[in-house]
Structure formats: C-alpha cells, structure tokens
Design an enzyme around this catalytic site. Structure first.
Site, PDB file in Angstrom:
ATOM      1  CB  SER A 324      24.870  13.858   9.508  1.00 22.39           C
ATOM      2  OG  SER A 324      23.178  13.847   9.806  1.00 22.39           O
ATOM      3  CG  HIS A 386      20.438  17.103   9.567  1.00 24.52           C
ATOM      4  ND1 HIS A 386      18.822  16.185   9.159  1.00 24.52           N
ATOM      5  CD2 HIS A 386      20.858  17.035   8.574  1.00 24.52           C
ATOM      6  CE1 HIS A 386      19.127  15.487   7.710  1.00 24.52           C
ATOM      7  NE2 HIS A 386      20.643  15.277   8.036  1.00 24.52           N
TER       8      HIS A 386
END
Length: 450
Positions: A324, A386
């Site tokens: 990410s 997340h």
C-alpha cells in the site's frame, strides 16, 4: 424600492472599496428568496423560477399521487437538471436541503412525549412516534427519485457534483447527510454482486478501470492486460441500478512471498508465477469509483469476499496482505520532523542502506503508521481503511514506489498490511481501544528514534 433607487444602489455598490464589498451580507435563505420579488446579484434563479422549482419538488412527493406518477414527475425534474447550469442546480440542492426538513414543532412535541414516557410501559411506542417525527420529507423525495429507472444514477451523480460545494456552504449538509444515509441502505453489501473482471470482460468495462484507477496509473492497454491476466486477479462490486459500473474494485497479484516493491508487480515483461504453487495474495490497488457514494463503506466486505473466492480457487494460498501507498506521510513529516532531516530526505535516492537519515525516515514512517491517531483513528487514510478492517501494519519498504506520485507522497516508501484471518477481530478490538496493531519490525523501527 423604485427603479431609480435600485439602479443607484447597484452603482454605489460597484463604487465601494474592495474591503467594503468583501464584507457582504450572508446569502438569503431559500425561504426569504421564495417570498421575494427580485433576485440578488449572486443568486442564479429568480424568485419566480425558484418557486416553480419548489412546486415541482413538492409535486414529486405529493402523498395523493401514485409511485408511478411520482416517478413521472421526478423524470421532469431530472430532465430539467440535465440542461440546467451549475448555479441553478445548486439552487435546487438548497431547496432540497432547506425546504424539505422535518417539522420542528412535531419533532419537539414527539421528543417531549418520549422523554415523559421513558421508564413507563409506553416508552417503546413513544420512541417509534419520535423516530417517525424526525423523518424528513427530504427522505421521501429521495425515495421517489430512486423509484425511477435512472433515479439512483441521477442521485449518485448529483451528490458527487455537490461535494465541492459543501466546503463553502453548510446549508447543503442536511441534503448530503440524508443522501449518505439513504445510499448506505440502497447500496448495502447484501445487494451487491462480486464479479471477476478479466481481459475477456467488455472493453467498455476495462476502459472504466483505466479511468477510475486511483493508486497506480495505468500506462496503456498492455499494462491493463498485465493486471487482468495470468497470475493477476481483479474483482469488483456491482449494483443492479448502476449496470456495468463497478462501485469499487481491487487488483490482486498471486505470488510466493510478501511483495516489497510495486515495480515487479507492474512489470509487463515479468514471467508469470506458477498459480499451482502461489502461496500469497497481494492486494496492491483498491479504487472507489463513485464520488457520490462517499461515506458508504464497501472495502471491508470486498476484501472478505475476495479472500474467500481466492481460497476456493487456490487452496495453497496462506498469506493475504497489501502493498500500500502511504499518501499522508510526507505532508505529516513536514509538520513534525526536524528541518535538517527534511533537507536530507530530499536526496533520499542517494542514501545508502546504512545511512542514519535513511534509518530515521523509516523510524518516522513507523511512528506515523504505528502510533499516530486522530480522534481514535489512524491519521493516514489508507491505514485507516485497512486497520479498520482488522489488518496489521506488517513491513515498511524503502524505494518501493519510485514513481513521481510515490516520491511526492512518501519519498517512495510503501507498507504491507497483513490480513491474518484468525486475528481480524482481535486487531479491531485493539484499534477500538486506541492501540494500533503492528508487527515487531515496525515497533523496532520507531523505537530507534528514542
């Protein structure tokens, strides 16, 4: 006011110094404008046109007409809106926000009756009446539009267009919040369909992926093919009211270990992984496509469904993680890190592995991801997503995204969030208690700062 007075006031207003003109009075409410005869210079619709639009909206929610007739009247508003300039559309938003509120007197009375009934056998019934009193006619208006075949598409697009105006006009917030509430019902994950998007999907759908990709820009058709074929997977959520339009999609690489750089994942010439031996699924891009659905959460359910789908197709998969970006890191560092380090990090590409400035940057990034909270939530938007889904901050990687965007956001750093399927609930509980779930490697990095 006669014509001469009106003209004189307009001339005088133009001759006033800029400082005096800047202190202009607050804009008139729609109630004041509906009663007026003349528009003010900054108003798009005349009072007469505003009254006509108001009557059209009221006709849509007329309780005496059928759903079919209500839908027909909604179509007339949709047709008008399609041709209206932005300024007049904004007046329609104001009407929907200010003129379709719950009756304050009925709300006040129902609230008093509920408070009086608390602790008595009539409490539940009083609560129901209070809830009904707080339901605004605006909600009924949105429901009437949604009944039209193109109504939900119209409302989603309208809310997307409304978003920039919210920053400067608090009067529109009532409409925005009401739409978000309704959309969270209409787009509940129970109504969504998970589909795999492959190179064999319609070209029109693949073109939308290229347009909506928000994490790693697509360089062309070969790049897109690489993301959809062979050892790659792409899945999206679809809603029947927005046919052929993914609401959110995730791109996945099937590999043999946790990825530490985006470059090999996007390399069109790289040899494909043997899918029969793949052990790790890397979620390297998640993109929302509809600005009008801001605040409606799909990501948690999307990742869970994709994990279940992948485990069924590839039983050898054991590890599910992301690679990410860290979009807020560099801006945060410029507010908190020492000036001498910021200067050194401008030449981050020249820092060797043992350089203290490099160690410091990794430590500050670990602190940003592992310690920093705002109102009980991680400060970084991607981390918020997340970690809110139950993931853990796992590893930081130097030079993982050498693209201009990656450098601008985080000096090229990227992070893995690990989805340990056995500990998702535990990690959510930790986050709710104000502690970010992190791996030991992350903790070790920020402890080096002290």
């Amino acid at each position: 006011m006669n014509t001469g007075q009106w003209i004189s006031e307009r001339v005088v207003a133009r001759l006033r110094p800029a400082s005096a003109r800047a202190a202009a009075p607050a804009p008139r409410s729609t109630e004041e404008r509906l009663r007026a005869r003349l528009r003010q210079s900054d108003e798009a619709m005349s009072p007469r046109a505003l009254r006509q639009a108001h009557e059209q909206l009221k006709a849509v929610v007329d309780p005496l007409v059928s759903e079919v007739e209500g839908g027909r009247r909604a179509q007339a508003v949709i047709d008008w809106y399609a041709q209206a300039p932005l300024e007049e559309r904004r007046d329609l938003w104001l009407l929907m926000s200010e003129r379709f509120m719950a009756d304050p007197q009925k709300v006040k009375q129902a609230q008093a009756e509920y408070l009086a009934a608390v602790g008595t056998p009539g409490e539940a019934a009083a609560e129901v009446l209070y809830r009904r009193a707080t339901v605004s006619p605006r909600r009924r208006l949105l429901q009437r539009f949604s009944a039209h075949p193109q109504g939900i598409r119209f409302l989603v697009d309208m809310r997307a267009e409304l978003q920039p105006a919210l920053r400067n006009d608090a009067r529109l917030q009532a409409l925005d919040v009401e739409m978000e509430y309704m959309f969270s019902t209409w787009f509940d994950v129970g109504f969504l369909e998970l589909r795999r998007i492959s190179w064999d999907s319609p070209a029109s759908l693949i073109e939308k992926l290229i347009r909506y990709e928000a994490v790693h820009d697509v360089r062309g058709w070969n790049d897109m093919k690489n993301r959809l074929d062979s050892d790659r997977r792409c899945y999206g959520f679809f809603h029947p009211s927005l046919a052929g339009e993914p609401l959110i999609f995730v791109e996945v690489a099937l590999v043999n270990e946790i990825a530490g750089s985006i470059t090999p994942l996007l390399d069109e010439t790289a040899a494909p992984v043997d899918l029969a031996r793949a052990t790790t699924a890397i979620f390297y891009s998640i993109s929302n496509t509809q600005a009008g659905l801001k605040g409606v959460s799909f990501g948690d359910a999307l990742i869970k469904r994709v994990v279940d789908t992948l485990k069924t197709e590839f039983p050898r998969l054991r590890t599910f993680a992301t690679l990410s970006p860290i979009p807020g890191l560099r801006a945060w560092l410029h507010k908190h890190a020492p000036a001498e380090l910021l200067k050194a990090w401008e030449r981050h590409a020249e820092l060797d592995e043992k350089a203290p400035e490099r160690t410091a940057l990794l430590g500050w990034a670990a602190r940003y991801l592992g310690l920093e909270l705002h109102e009980g939530k991680p400060v970084d938007a991607v981390a918020r997503f997340h970690l809110g889904n139950g993931a853990r901050v796992e590893q930081l990687h130097w030079g993982a995204d050498p693209s201009p965007k990656g450098i601008k956001q985080s000096y090229g750093l990227m992070v893995n969030y690990l989805y340990d399927l056995r500990r998702l609930d535990k990690h959510r509980a930790m986050l709710a208690a104000g502690k970010i779930p992190i791996a030991g490697t992350i903790e070790a990095l920020y402890r080096k700062l002290s």
